[in-house]
Write an enzyme that holds these catalytic residues in place. Structure first.
Site, PDB file in Angstrom:
ATOM      1  N   LYS A 117       3.523  -9.260   2.504  1.00 15.67           N
ATOM      2  CA  LYS A 117       3.906  -8.042   1.760  1.00 15.67           C
ATOM      3  C   LYS A 117       3.826  -6.828   2.686  1.00 15.67           C
ATOM      4  O   LYS A 117       4.758  -6.033   2.773  1.00 15.67           O
ATOM      5  CB  LYS A 117       2.967  -7.836   0.579  1.00 15.67           C
ATOM      6  CG  LYS A 117       3.045  -6.448  -0.063  1.00 15.67           C
ATOM      7  CD  LYS A 117       2.127  -6.271  -1.255  1.00 15.67           C
ATOM      8  CE  LYS A 117       0.766  -5.772  -0.919  1.00 15.67           C
ATOM      9  NZ  LYS A 117       0.653  -4.338  -0.638  1.00 15.67           N
ATOM     10  N   ASN A 118       2.727  -6.698   3.433  1.00 16.09           N
ATOM     11  CA  ASN A 118       2.493  -5.466   4.191  1.00 16.09           C
ATOM     12  C   ASN A 118       3.268  -5.391   5.500  1.00 16.09           C
ATOM     13  O   ASN A 118       3.296  -4.339   6.130  1.00 16.09           O
ATOM     14  CB  ASN A 118       0.993  -5.261   4.415  1.00 16.09           C
ATOM     15  CG  ASN A 118       0.285  -4.942   3.103  1.00 16.09           C
ATOM     16  OD1 ASN A 118       0.944  -4.661   2.099  1.00 16.09           O
ATOM     17  ND2 ASN A 118      -1.030  -5.027   3.097  1.00 16.09           N
ATOM     18  N   CYS A 140      -4.340   5.853  -6.193  1.00 17.97           N
ATOM     19  CA  CYS A 140      -4.274   4.651  -7.023  1.00 17.97           C
ATOM     20  C   CYS A 140      -5.713   4.226  -7.295  1.00 17.97           C
ATOM     21  O   CYS A 140      -6.640   4.990  -7.096  1.00 17.97           O
ATOM     22  CB  CYS A 140      -3.476   3.575  -6.318  1.00 17.97           C
ATOM     23  SG  CYS A 140      -4.294   3.028  -4.873  1.00 17.97           S
ATOM     24  N   ARG A 184      -5.979   8.125  -1.525  1.00 19.67           N
ATOM     25  CA  ARG A 184      -4.807   7.741  -0.680  1.00 19.67           C
ATOM     26  C   ARG A 184      -4.053   8.988  -0.192  1.00 19.67           C
ATOM     27  O   ARG A 184      -2.876   9.185  -0.464  1.00 19.67           O
ATOM     28  CB  ARG A 184      -3.872   6.810  -1.455  1.00 19.67           C
ATOM     29  CG  ARG A 184      -4.529   5.608  -2.102  1.00 19.67           C
ATOM     30  CD  ARG A 184      -5.107   4.580  -1.163  1.00 19.67           C
ATOM     31  NE  ARG A 184      -4.153   3.854  -0.377  1.00 19.67           N
ATOM     32  CZ  ARG A 184      -3.474   2.785  -0.777  1.00 19.67           C
ATOM     33  NH1 ARG A 184      -3.599   2.380  -1.998  1.00 19.67           N
ATOM     34  NH2 ARG A 184      -2.669   2.156   0.043  1.00 19.67           N
ATOM     35  N   ASP A 207      -8.695  -5.460   2.432  1.00 20.08           N
ATOM     36  CA  ASP A 207      -7.938  -6.101   1.347  1.00 20.08           C
ATOM     37  C   ASP A 207      -8.579  -7.400   0.875  1.00 20.08           C
ATOM     38  O   ASP A 207      -8.209  -7.902  -0.187  1.00 20.08           O
ATOM     39  CB  ASP A 207      -6.493  -6.375   1.789  1.00 20.08           C
ATOM     40  CG  ASP A 207      -5.722  -5.085   1.980  1.00 20.08           C
ATOM     41  OD1 ASP A 207      -4.654  -5.102   2.600  1.00 20.08           O
ATOM     42  OD2 ASP A 207      -6.226  -4.032   1.540  1.00 20.08           O
ATOM     43  N   ARG A 250       2.231  -7.720  -8.211  1.00 21.15           N
ATOM     44  CA  ARG A 250       2.790  -6.799  -7.200  1.00 21.15           C
ATOM     45  C   ARG A 250       2.699  -7.378  -5.804  1.00 21.15           C
ATOM     46  O   ARG A 250       3.523  -7.080  -4.949  1.00 21.15           O
ATOM     47  CB  ARG A 250       1.993  -5.481  -7.207  1.00 21.15           C
ATOM     48  CG  ARG A 250       2.372  -4.485  -8.252  1.00 21.15           C
ATOM     49  CD  ARG A 250       1.689  -3.166  -7.953  1.00 21.15           C
ATOM     50  NE  ARG A 250       1.791  -2.868  -6.533  1.00 21.15           N
ATOM     51  CZ  ARG A 250       0.902  -2.107  -5.862  1.00 21.15           C
ATOM     52  NH1 ARG A 250      -0.124  -1.595  -6.492  1.00 21.15           N
ATOM     53  NH2 ARG A 250       1.045  -1.873  -4.584  1.00 21.15           N
TER      54      ARG A 250
HETATM   55  C1  EPZ Z   1      -2.116  -0.204   4.294  1.00 20.84           C
HETATM   56  O1  EPZ Z   1      -2.284   0.890   3.403  1.00 20.84           O
HETATM   57  C2  EPZ Z   1      -1.940  -1.421   3.397  1.00 20.84           C
HETATM   58  N1  EPZ Z   1      -0.760  -1.248   2.562  1.00 20.84           N
HETATM   59  C3  EPZ Z   1      -3.186  -1.573   2.508  1.00 20.84           C
HETATM   60  O2  EPZ Z   1      -3.014  -2.762   1.732  1.00 20.84           O
HETATM   61  C4  EPZ Z   1      -4.405  -1.747   3.421  1.00 20.84           C
HETATM   62  O3  EPZ Z   1      -5.562  -1.822   2.605  1.00 20.84           O
HETATM   63  C5  EPZ Z   1      -4.514  -0.533   4.361  1.00 20.84           C
HETATM   64  O4  EPZ Z   1      -3.274  -0.386   5.109  1.00 20.84           O
HETATM   65  C6  EPZ Z   1      -5.656  -0.677   5.346  1.00 20.84           C
HETATM   66  O5  EPZ Z   1      -5.507  -1.820   6.082  1.00 20.84           O
HETATM   67  C7  EPZ Z   1       0.461  -1.515   3.093  1.00 20.84           C
HETATM   68  O6  EPZ Z   1       0.591  -1.845   4.250  1.00 20.84           O
HETATM   69  C8  EPZ Z   1       1.624  -1.350   2.168  1.00 20.84           C
HETATM   70  P1  EPZ Z   1      -4.222   3.447   5.741  1.00 20.84           P
HETATM   71  P2  EPZ Z   1      -2.254   2.402   3.976  1.00 20.84           P
HETATM   72  O7  EPZ Z   1      -3.280   4.579   5.913  1.00 20.84           O
HETATM   73  O8  EPZ Z   1      -1.258   2.525   5.052  1.00 20.84           O
HETATM   74  C9  EPZ Z   1      -7.012   7.146   4.823  1.00 20.84           C
HETATM   75  C10 EPZ Z   1      -2.947  -4.027  -0.226  1.00 20.84           C
HETATM   76  O9  EPZ Z   1      -3.817  -4.354  -1.044  1.00 20.84           O
HETATM   77  N2  EPZ Z   1      -5.842   7.975   5.082  1.00 20.84           N
HETATM   78  O10 EPZ Z   1      -4.562   2.603   6.906  1.00 20.84           O
HETATM   79  O11 EPZ Z   1      -2.150   3.334   2.807  1.00 20.84           O
HETATM   80  C11 EPZ Z   1      -6.882   6.374   3.513  1.00 20.84           C
HETATM   81  O12 EPZ Z   1      -7.247   7.170   2.412  1.00 20.84           O
HETATM   82  C12 EPZ Z   1      -2.912  -2.608   0.298  1.00 20.84           C
HETATM   83  O13 EPZ Z   1      -2.061  -4.803   0.224  1.00 20.84           O
HETATM   84  C13 EPZ Z   1      -5.994   9.358   5.139  1.00 20.84           C
HETATM   85  O14 EPZ Z   1      -7.084   9.880   4.981  1.00 20.84           O
HETATM   86  O15 EPZ Z   1      -3.728   2.505   4.570  1.00 20.84           O
HETATM   87  C14 EPZ Z   1      -7.816   5.220   3.718  1.00 20.84           C
HETATM   88  O16 EPZ Z   1      -9.139   5.646   3.427  1.00 20.84           O
HETATM   89  C15 EPZ Z   1      -4.007  -1.729  -0.275  1.00 20.84           C
HETATM   90  N3  EPZ Z   1      -4.893  10.132   5.352  1.00 20.84           N
HETATM   91  C16 EPZ Z   1      -7.697   4.929   5.219  1.00 20.84           C
HETATM   92  O17 EPZ Z   1      -7.127   6.118   5.799  1.00 20.84           O
HETATM   93  C17 EPZ Z   1      -3.650   9.599   5.539  1.00 20.84           C
HETATM   94  O18 EPZ Z   1      -2.682  10.354   5.759  1.00 20.84           O
HETATM   95  C18 EPZ Z   1      -6.805   3.749   5.544  1.00 20.84           C
HETATM   96  O19 EPZ Z   1      -5.551   4.032   5.054  1.00 20.84           O
HETATM   97  C19 EPZ Z   1      -3.510   8.190   5.482  1.00 20.84           C
HETATM   98  C20 EPZ Z   1      -4.623   7.399   5.264  1.00 20.84           C
END
Ligand code: EPZ
Length: 418
Positions: free
Chosen positions: A22-23, A116, A121, A304, A396
């Site tokens: 998915k990711n 969410c 996020r 995850d 999803r």
């Molecule tokens: C990706 O989400 C994945 N989703 C998530 O999988 C996964 O948990 C996450 O990466 C971490 O590995 C997809 O790839 C579609 P991040 P993403 O930006 O990109 C903070 C699942 O269950 N952050 O690495 O949203 C954020 O709040 C999903 O399949 C900021 O502060 O994750 C979090 O605490 C859930 N500011 C941390 O960084 C930003 O602008 C990691 O987020 C962006 C992120």
């Protein structure tokens, strides 16, 4: 709303193939916007999140054909650069389309992606990076409009190795003037898959999988076909299903180098694992041992799988300490596990799980994608029947999870509460 009805206590054993990631699929589907040409994709999982992404691509003006996991997208005639608000809300990861649209059209409008169930996020890292690329950003009444004359390559250091921000910067920089460097980039395998796909399309990117990614701007891209990598989180979920029911599972079509941290933790819990390059065989033992887990960016233990491993540890011998370092509220499913008899105490980012002999089937509700999968894992080994509501969350991110588990000996039925 749909529910799972699960009869617990069956041992899960046998052989199963992991679906496409998915990711990895979501950013690659978004990247099909860039080449104004045909993109053929294989091994895309048929799940709600990929369906929503295809719906948005169609709304933007792409021609989309899909049959049996093969998807053909023609992005020549895109005429809209606004991501529909209701679909942004339905799937926050559609923020990844912004990078692709701004990369090709130098403009995009989207609504603030809602938080969410696992945290606020934010997208501050995405927007800060866009500004460094010369993109003007206007935020008004919940909408964000990004415009620029051209994307100017720049050096961007991420405060946190954000997966989505790394991907968005890659997509926005494809046609940049000069070179963009991303420092402290995310190392996840899905980023490597995205680089492979983009380079096959004619982009010039190097360094994915390391903490410095270099994107040299190109003038145009060509048509491409690509096979998306397997889903390492689904692999971990299926291994946990076998481990918690005392079964033996052979998992095929998986890149085992992507799940080394997961294999290590299963071994610490007492499972025996035979690992080859593209398959892994798990032999579980009668009683799982308690372990400690700290979630970290890749190659650390993936956030995850935190709730899914926690579900297994609710019936381990001993007490486990879980530390969730990535998202601020990823323990929502614990209250539902407690309804099944789990002994869990939470203090901010720490969850302490005192293993019990067995959980008891109960009526529970999924709160998010991975938390919902955790309830399903718990229900597989619980005594008696469990009803899990709101399984749309789970649908999803997992393709035919009930069918896969039933093929291994589980008894999971979908009830449509219409
Ligand atoms: C990706 O989400 C994945 N989703 C998530 O999988 C996964 O948990 C996450 O990466 C971490 O590995 C997809 O790839 C579609 P991040 P993403 O930006 O990109 C903070 C699942 O269950 N952050 O690495 O949203 C954020 O709040 C999903 O399949 C900021 O502060 O994750 C979090 O605490 C859930 N500011 C941390 O960084 C930003 O602008 C990691 O987020 C962006 C992120």
């Amino acid at each position: 709303m749909k529910s799972y009805i699960v009869e617990g206590g069956n041992i899960l054993s046998g052989e199963i193939e992991v679906s496409g990631s998915k990711n990895a699929s979501l950013p690659i589907l978004a990247a099909s916007i860039l080449n104004a040409n045909t993109t053929k994709l294989y091994n895309i999982p048929r799940i709600q999140d990929t369906k929503i992404t295809l719906k948005i691509l169609k709304l933007l003006g792409c021609e989309v054909k899909s049959k049996k996991g093969k998807i053909v997208i023609d992005s020549k005639n895109i005429y809209i650069t606004e991501i529909p608000e209701e679909l942004m809300r339905e799937m926050r990861s559609s923020i990844i389309l912004a990078g692709a649209l701004i990369g090709r059209f130098k403009k995009v409008k989207f609504s603030y992606p809602g938080g969410c169930d696992i945290g606020s996020r934010p997208i501050d890292l995405h927007l800060k990076a866009f500004r460094k690329l010369g993109i003007k950003i206007e935020e008004k009444s919940g909408f964000i409009t990004c415009t620029c004359d051209k994307i100017v390559g720049n050096e961007i250091s991420l405060d946190f190795p954000s997966v989505g921000a790394t991907e968005n910067i890659m997509l926005a920089s494809i046609f940049c003037e000069g070179v963009t460097y991303i420092k402290n980039s995310a190392l996840e395998p899905e980023i490597v898959d995205l680089q492979k796909f983009l380079n096959k399309m004619g982009a010039k990117i190097e360094g994915a999988g390391t903490s410095i990614i270099k994107i040299t701007g190109v003038k145009n891209l060509k048509e491409v076909s690509y096979n998306v990598m397997p889903d390492r989180i689904e692999a971990g979920t299926l291994l946990c299903a076998a481990a918690v029911t005392g079964g033996n599972l052979k998992l095929k079509n998986i890149e085992t180098e992507h799940i080394e941290a997961i294999i290590d933790k299963l071994r610490d819990m007492g499972c025996e694992l035979e690992v080859e390059k593209r398959q892994v065989e798990l032999k579980s033992i009668r009683k799982i041992k308690a372990i400690d887990i700290k979630t970290m960016p890749y190659p650390g233990f993936p956030t995850d799988l935190q709730s899914i491993f926690s579900a297994v540890l609710t019936v381990a011998k001993g007490t486990s300490i879980i530390t969730e370092n990535i998202f601020e509220s990823r323990y929502k499913c614990m209250s539902e596990l407690k309804r099944m008899g789990a002994k869990v105490t939470i203090d901010n980012r720490i969850a302490v799980i005192k293993g019990v002999r067995k959980l008891t089937g109960s009526n529970v509700k999924a709160t998010d994608l991975r938390g919902g999968a955790a309830l399903l894992i718990a229900a597989l080994s619980a005594k008696g029947k469990t009803k899990i509501d709101n399984i749309e969350y789970i649908l999803r991110g997992y393709e035919s999870l009930d069918k896969k588990l039933n093929k291994l000996g589980a008894k999971v039925y979908i009830k449509d509460n219409k």
